[in-house]
Design an enzyme around this catalytic site. Structure first.
Site, PDB file in Angstrom:
ATOM      1  N   HIS A 142      -3.612   0.562  -2.729  1.00  0.00           N
ATOM      2  CA  HIS A 142      -4.502   1.207  -1.762  1.00  0.00           C
ATOM      3  C   HIS A 142      -5.924   1.160  -2.286  1.00  0.00           C
ATOM      4  O   HIS A 142      -6.259   1.823  -3.282  1.00  0.00           O
ATOM      5  CB  HIS A 142      -4.066   2.660  -1.534  1.00  0.00           C
ATOM      6  CG  HIS A 142      -4.867   3.374  -0.490  1.00  0.00           C
ATOM      7  ND1 HIS A 142      -4.730   3.110   0.857  1.00  0.00           N
ATOM      8  CD2 HIS A 142      -5.840   4.311  -0.599  1.00  0.00           C
ATOM      9  CE1 HIS A 142      -5.561   3.872   1.533  1.00  0.00           C
ATOM     10  NE2 HIS A 142      -6.254   4.602   0.673  1.00  0.00           N
ATOM     11  N   ASP A 191       0.846  -1.195   0.000  1.00  0.00           N
ATOM     12  CA  ASP A 191       0.000   0.000   0.000  1.00  0.00           C
ATOM     13  C   ASP A 191       0.886   1.251   0.000  1.00  0.00           C
ATOM     14  O   ASP A 191       1.587   1.525   0.980  1.00  0.00           O
ATOM     15  CB  ASP A 191      -0.898  -0.012   1.243  1.00  0.00           C
ATOM     16  CG  ASP A 191      -1.954   1.086   1.208  1.00  0.00           C
ATOM     17  OD1 ASP A 191      -1.706   2.135   0.591  1.00  0.00           O
ATOM     18  OD2 ASP A 191      -3.018   0.885   1.817  1.00  0.00           O
TER      19      ASP A 191
END
Length: 363
Positions: free
Chosen positions: A322, A291
């Site tokens: 993300h 992420d």
């Protein structure tokens, strides 16, 4: 799918492992570029939901005369309640902290509608064209307005299970609510997609410009609409001239004209996990190790919380970006299917426990 579930051993954890293990959600088609998290994030943020959802807006007035908006997804069919009946589970969708309702969040709502849920999007004060009737916005981890919305949903659907799922930085609001409310949250289960666990560290570290600048512009555009009202409490020139999310957050909530406070005191009241030990509702946090927004797992994931609390479950995947989690098959985001499977498994587990203990189902 190379996912790992980090949690404290329990009967609920074992049931969840079996349910997710049988689910096809974690065995979807491979994304062609698994090591490009930025591309995965953009792909998920920019995609448009199919079919286009129909939304019915409801404005909810709060005790201080403020207003939040509840957007009920009624599907592409144009009839309210097309997704379920009176006792169908209500799924509360919480956008990111900037109020951006992404195509991915709408797609999750449509998938839930098809499965018999009643999805509704929670919009904070001044976000997503919600009127700003008081010169006050909602801080990062202040769950007061969300509590009022949950109370209203419980009154409107008294016989339905109430569930909640948040996306990205919006998870700070949901996690804070669960901690402050404890066993009185009125939720049956919750899920967080790519959550931000440590708010202060996240603001201070900053994000890749590819994500921060569009988000900053989106926030400024929304705030500029209420420049006249907000000028009474904040320095609008400084606010609209902010060059980072931290500067904007600090100007908006710390450098106020009436009640200024320090950055440290602000986060004492707004850290998402400040009362995590009090949470009493199962929470699935679906995170990716790559992420680019949350940051490196070693610094940004509270691993000890998942090992010690029986209510927190971390489903960690090596790739997904993300709020991306893309796949080739229909549905496009395998995390959506995993979250809906999690809610199904939770309902199944609770029914089994009620039958085993001979407990009457709460009214």
């Amino acid at each position: 799918g190379h996912c790992r579930l980090l949690c404290k051993p329990s009967a609920l954890a074992q049931h969840l492992v079996r349910s997710l293990g049988r689910s096809a959600a974690l065995r979807g088609g491979r994304w062609p570029w698994p090591r490009w998290p930025q591309l995965q994030m953009l792909w998920q943020l920019l995609q448009l939901p199919e079919p286009e959802p129909v939304v019915a807006r409801e404005l909810l007035q709060l005790p201080d005369a403020g207003v939040v908006a509840l957007d009920w997804l009624v599907g592409p069919w144009g009839a309210a309640g097309a997704g379920g009946g009176v006792s169908s589970p209500v799924l509360l969708l919480i956008p990111n902290a900037a109020g951006k309702v992404t195509g991915g969040l709408l797609q999750l709502g449509l998938r839930a509608l098809e499965r018999g849920f009643i999805p509704v999007i929670f919009n904070r004060r001044g976000h997503n064209d919600c009127p700003l009737t008081t010169p006050r916005l909602q801080p990062f981890g202040d769950p007061g307005d969300l509590r009022e919305a949950v109370t209203y949903l419980r009154c409107r659907h008294p016989s339905a299970s109430l569930l909640a799922v948040s996306e990205g930085s919006g998870s700070g609001l949901l996690l804070a609510y669960l901690g402050e409310s404890g066993s009185s949250s009125r939720l049956a289960a919750a899920a967080c997609l790519s959550p931000i666990f440590r708010g202060r560290d996240w603001f201070e570290a900053g994000m890749p410009w590819l994500y921060e600048w569009p988000l900053l512009l989106h926030l400024k555009q929304g705030l500029s609409r209420y420049a006249g009202a907000l000028a009474e409490v904040v320095d609008m020139d400084r606010l609209l001239g902010s060059r980072s999310l931290r500067e904007l957050e600090e100007t908006l909530f710390c450098r106020t004209r009436s009640r200024p406070t320090s950055w440290e005191c602000y986060w004492e009241r707004n850290e998402p996990l400040r009362d995590a030990d009090e949470a009493a509702v199962p929470v699935l946090c679906l995170c990716s190790a790559d992420d680019p927004v949350r940051g490196p797992p070693a610094q940004s994931l509270p691993s000890e919380l998942f090992r010690s609390s029986p209510y927190f479950f971390l489903l960690l995947t090596p790739h997904g970006g993300h709020c991306g989690f893309p796949r080739r098959w229909p549905g496009r985001c395998w995390a959506h299917e995993a979250v809906l499977e999690y809610f199904r498994a939770m309902a199944e587990f609770l029914r089994t426990e009620e039958r085993r203990k001979g407990l009457p189902r709460p009214r």
